[in-house]
Design an enzyme around this catalytic site. Structure first.
Site, PDB file in Angstrom:
ATOM      1  N   LYS A 110       0.521  -1.329   0.055  1.00  0.00           N
ATOM      2  CA  LYS A 110      -0.199  -0.011  -0.108  1.00  0.00           C
ATOM      3  C   LYS A 110       0.693   1.206  -0.040  1.00  0.00           C
ATOM      4  O   LYS A 110       1.509   1.463   0.891  1.00  0.00           O
ATOM      5  CB  LYS A 110      -0.936   0.162   1.064  1.00  0.00           C
ATOM      6  N   GLU A 139       9.644   2.588  10.587  1.00  0.00           N
ATOM      7  CA  GLU A 139      10.758   3.609  10.472  1.00  0.00           C
ATOM      8  C   GLU A 139      10.146   4.906  10.388  1.00  0.00           C
ATOM      9  O   GLU A 139       9.187   5.260   9.339  1.00  0.00           O
ATOM     10  CB  GLU A 139      11.162   3.253   9.069  1.00  0.00           C
ATOM     11  N   CYS A 142      13.837  11.542   5.194  1.00  0.00           N
ATOM     12  CA  CYS A 142      13.824  11.401   6.673  1.00  0.00           C
ATOM     13  C   CYS A 142      15.292  11.942   7.438  1.00  0.00           C
ATOM     14  O   CYS A 142      15.355  11.759   8.578  1.00  0.00           O
ATOM     15  CB  CYS A 142      13.302  10.112   6.839  1.00  0.00           C
ATOM     16  N   GLU A 185       9.833  17.697  13.530  1.00  0.00           N
ATOM     17  CA  GLU A 185      10.374  17.353  12.126  1.00  0.00           C
ATOM     18  C   GLU A 185       9.481  18.425  11.098  1.00  0.00           C
ATOM     19  O   GLU A 185       8.130  18.400  11.420  1.00  0.00           O
ATOM     20  CB  GLU A 185       9.832  15.937  11.696  1.00  0.00           C
TER      21      GLU A 185
HETATM   22  P1  NAD Z   1       2.460   9.355   6.655  1.00  0.00           P
HETATM   23  O1  NAD Z   1       2.688   8.810   8.053  1.00  0.00           O
HETATM   24  O2  NAD Z   1       1.569  10.494   6.500  1.00  0.00           O
HETATM   25  O3  NAD Z   1       2.042   8.037   5.618  1.00  0.00           O
HETATM   26  C1  NAD Z   1       2.935   6.937   5.168  1.00  0.00           C
HETATM   27  C2  NAD Z   1       1.971   5.853   4.717  1.00  0.00           C
HETATM   28  O4  NAD Z   1       1.202   5.353   5.807  1.00  0.00           O
HETATM   29  C3  NAD Z   1       0.958   6.260   3.277  1.00  0.00           C
HETATM   30  O5  NAD Z   1       1.186   5.195   2.787  1.00  0.00           O
HETATM   31  C4  NAD Z   1      -0.145   6.515   4.052  1.00  0.00           C
HETATM   32  O6  NAD Z   1      -1.020   6.502   3.021  1.00  0.00           O
HETATM   33  C5  NAD Z   1      -0.335   5.610   5.002  1.00  0.00           C
HETATM   34  N1  NAD Z   1      -1.290   5.687   6.040  1.00  0.00           N
HETATM   35  C6  NAD Z   1      -1.886   6.832   6.593  1.00  0.00           C
HETATM   36  N2  NAD Z   1      -2.836   6.578   7.504  1.00  0.00           N
HETATM   37  C7  NAD Z   1      -2.750   5.298   7.717  1.00  0.00           C
HETATM   38  C8  NAD Z   1      -3.195   4.536   8.759  1.00  0.00           C
HETATM   39  N3  NAD Z   1      -4.378   4.951   9.587  1.00  0.00           N
HETATM   40  N4  NAD Z   1      -2.881   3.240   8.763  1.00  0.00           N
HETATM   41  C9  NAD Z   1      -1.901   2.606   7.904  1.00  0.00           C
HETATM   42  N5  NAD Z   1      -1.437   3.505   6.911  1.00  0.00           N
HETATM   43  C10 NAD Z   1      -1.819   4.670   7.040  1.00  0.00           C
HETATM   44  O7  NAD Z   1       3.806   9.950   6.101  1.00  0.00           O
HETATM   45  P2  NAD Z   1       4.206  10.468   4.637  1.00  0.00           P
HETATM   46  O8  NAD Z   1       3.696  12.113   4.844  1.00  0.00           O
HETATM   47  O9  NAD Z   1       3.983   9.723   3.550  1.00  0.00           O
HETATM   48  O10 NAD Z   1       5.907  10.441   4.902  1.00  0.00           O
HETATM   49  C11 NAD Z   1       6.602  11.528   5.608  1.00  0.00           C
HETATM   50  C12 NAD Z   1       7.323  10.917   6.598  1.00  0.00           C
HETATM   51  O11 NAD Z   1       7.843   9.649   6.769  1.00  0.00           O
HETATM   52  C13 NAD Z   1       8.279  11.673   7.570  1.00  0.00           C
HETATM   53  O12 NAD Z   1       7.805  11.898   8.878  1.00  0.00           O
HETATM   54  C14 NAD Z   1       9.707  10.962   7.275  1.00  0.00           C
HETATM   55  O13 NAD Z   1      10.467  11.353   8.178  1.00  0.00           O
HETATM   56  C15 NAD Z   1       9.008   9.493   7.289  1.00  0.00           C
HETATM   57  N6  NAD Z   1       9.998   8.770   6.562  1.00  0.00           N
HETATM   58  C16 NAD Z   1      10.821   7.896   7.421  1.00  0.00           C
HETATM   59  C17 NAD Z   1      11.674   7.391   6.972  1.00  0.00           C
HETATM   60  C18 NAD Z   1      12.735   6.174   7.655  1.00  0.00           C
HETATM   61  O14 NAD Z   1      13.124   5.401   7.014  1.00  0.00           O
HETATM   62  N7  NAD Z   1      12.844   6.422   8.896  1.00  0.00           N
HETATM   63  C19 NAD Z   1      11.943   7.285   5.555  1.00  0.00           C
HETATM   64  C20 NAD Z   1      11.250   8.144   4.699  1.00  0.00           C
HETATM   65  C21 NAD Z   1      10.369   8.865   5.454  1.00  0.00           C
END
Ligand code: NAD
Length: 495
Positions: A176, A251, A285, A384
């Site tokens: 997903k 992550e 990230c 962040e």
């Molecule tokens: P997000 O948390 O908004 O979304 C991530 C994923 O989760 C998406 O596919 C989203 O549709 C899904 N999602 C949303 N609500 C959900 C729920 N209730 N249940 C299950 N899935 C759900 O994050 P984003 O805006 O896509 O990405 C940015 C964030 O990701 C930043 O905080 C960044 O630091 C982090 N990030 C971390 C790493 C790492 O490896 N540590 C790498 C890249 C990005």
């Protein structure tokens, strides 16, 4: 007929568009043009995808890992052949500049190749027994159906980090992706399909996190959830997964510091800072979001930074001469501008601090690279932001630099610039996070090394490197007794 592709879900080896399904579109954040239309998946679609994955599992589990590796090798080959068009899709859908988009796809290729080799390892252990004529070992087994939920900022690399690791271990996957990079996700899945992955082994369900994500986490057949995203979503996923005692790997975010000491090579630190803070418009990230600067070089280094920022080219991310592209979406732009407004109230704005307007800027989400000078403890210095916004904090000593670096909820990446080898190794010891760079910026993962963080950055596991398989395997402990009699551990003593 629309002028953009209409993409279905990928379930059981077929692209399907459920009758009457609601759809959403993705848009180019630089131009506003529609990239593609996708199915807004529902709980029913998740049920179908998990059923397909569960049906494919026994056969995939029984496929010898080196043969699974052969398929991954072909996936890597397909990605290599399609690298340029996929990179352009990354730029068009997510907005990172084309050189970085190529890097995103290259990271995917590298990791899939690396995991293909893992098919000939998947090591267990042999361990001595306390009894005679008894052989003890461990083997790795797949967990079953796993859910891979990914963000938009590395729309080909991160999905492959999860999918390739899950598959080599013998799991089947429901993927997903983030909604605003659904076309990139489609390209990823097409590469696996073209490489001959058996039907049902990898399934794609696009749609909202609340609908698709929740249904995936709630399905008892899904035994593990591999999630990368924001800390708040991660917390929700973890709590929900806990109801069914699922293995949830998280992550999450970062607030990554770069310490520049008074003995640093300043021109080198400056190059690292520009790449770390403003590459991918700060939406990594591991982006450098805090510059912790020694007071003795504070004015000199910020003067150098001002000069270089003035020369950064912001604009069309497909133009190879562009340094910084747009941020990824209207939501991203809104959130970053809100943080800039907060920064204006609590800190001193040095550069940028606004949305770029006029000409082509009006079609997209462009924010000027922004630098604030701030005391440690302000919101912009601790939360962040995930955009091209840097907080600069002045410190009088190494000890204070480390205290400031560690005093945030996150612990992903960090960097120190110094020529003092003793201090560099002390920093490796002192910085509370998963990754430390010495004389290099906070970004720059390599697939053969573990990746992840401490504190609220995650649940402590690591992706990439040889440890990537930990997340996706169960260890089975095996005792083989060839003594032909009952032997009792802890009770019998071997003579
Ligand atoms: P997000 O948390 O908004 O979304 C991530 C994923 O989760 C998406 O596919 C989203 O549709 C899904 N999602 C949303 N609500 C959900 C729920 N209730 N249940 C299950 N899935 C759900 O994050 P984003 O805006 O896509 O990405 C940015 C964030 O990701 C930043 O905080 C960044 O630091 C982090 N990030 C971390 C790493 C790492 O490896 N540590 C790498 C890249 C990005």
């Amino acid at each position: 007929m629309s002028s953009y592709p209409e993409i279905g879900l990928f379930i059981g080896g077929k692209w399907v568009s459920p009758l009457g399904a609601a759809r959403f579109t993705t848009r180019n954040p630089a131009s506003g043009e529609v990239v593609g239309s996708f199915v807004a998946g529902t709980a029913k679609d998740v049920e179908a995808a998990v059923s397909a994955a569960a049906a494919a599992f026994p056969r995939w589990k029984a496929t010898p890992p080196p043969m699974r590796g052969e398929i991954l090798r072909r996936v890597a080959q397909v990605l290599k052949e399609r690298k340029e068009p996929i990179a352009r899709t990354v730029t068009q859908e997510m907005g990172k500049v084309i050189a970085e988009a190529r890097g995103d796809v290259q990271e995917a290729i590298d990791f899939v190749e690396y995991m293909a080799g893992e098919g000939r390892r998947l090591f267990g252990e042999t361990v001595p027994s306390e009894l005679r004529s008894k052989f003890c070992l461990t083997v790795r087994q797949p967990k079953g159906v796993v859910a891979c939920i990914t963000p938009w900022n590395f729309p080909t690399a991160i999905p492959n980090w999860k999918i390739a690791a899950a598959l080599i271990c013998g799991n089947t996957v429901v993927f997903k992706p983030a909604s605003n990079t659904a076309m990139c996700a489609t390209e990823v899945v097409k590469a696996y399909d073209s490489a001959g992955l058996p039907a049902g082994v990898l399934n794609l369900v696009t749609g909202a996190g609340s609908a698709v994500g929740n249904a995936l986490i709630d399905d008892p057949r899904v035994r593990a959830v591999s999630f990368t995203g924001g800390v708040e979503t991660g917390r929700t996923v973890n709590v929900r997964g806990a109801q069914d005692l699922k293995a949830v790997h998280l992550e999450l975010g970062g607030k990554n510091p770069m310490i520049v000491m008074d003995d640093a090579n300043l021109p080198l630190a400056l190059e690292g800072l520009l790449f770390g803070a403003f590459g991918t418009a700060g939406q990594r990230c591991t982006a450098t979001s805090r510059l912790i600067l020694h007071e003795k070089v504070y004015d000199e280094f910020l003067g150098m930074l001002d000069e270089r920022l003035g020369r950064l080219k912001i604009g069309d991310p497909l133009d190879p001469s562009t340094d910084v592209g747009p941020v990824a979406s209207a939501d991203q732009e809104k959130k970053i501008l809100e943080y800039i407004a907060i920064g204006r109230r609590e800190a001193t704005l040095r550069t940028g601090g606004h949305k770029l307007t006029g000409g082509n800027f009006d079609k997209g989400f462009f924010i000027a690279p922004t630098v604030f000078e701030t005391a440690h403890g302000t919101r912009i210095s601790k939360e962040e932001i995930f955009g091209p916004v840097l907080s600069v904090i002045k410190v009088p000593s190494y000890e204070e630099a480390v205290r400031v670096a560690n005093d945030v909820e996150y612990g992903l990446s960090s960097a120190i610039y110094t020529r003092d080898v003793n201090r560099a190794f002390r920093a490796v010891d002192d910085l509370e996070c998963g990754i430390t760079y010495v004389n290099a910026p906070t970004i720059g993962a390599e697939v053969q090394l573990p990746f992840g963080g401490t504190k609220h950055t995650g649940t402590g596991g690591r992706e990439a490197g040889s440890v990537a398989i930990e997340e996706f395997t169960e260890i089975k402990t095996v005792f083989v007794d060839f003594s032909d009699r009952l032997q009792k551990a802890q009770i019998d003593t071997a003579e």
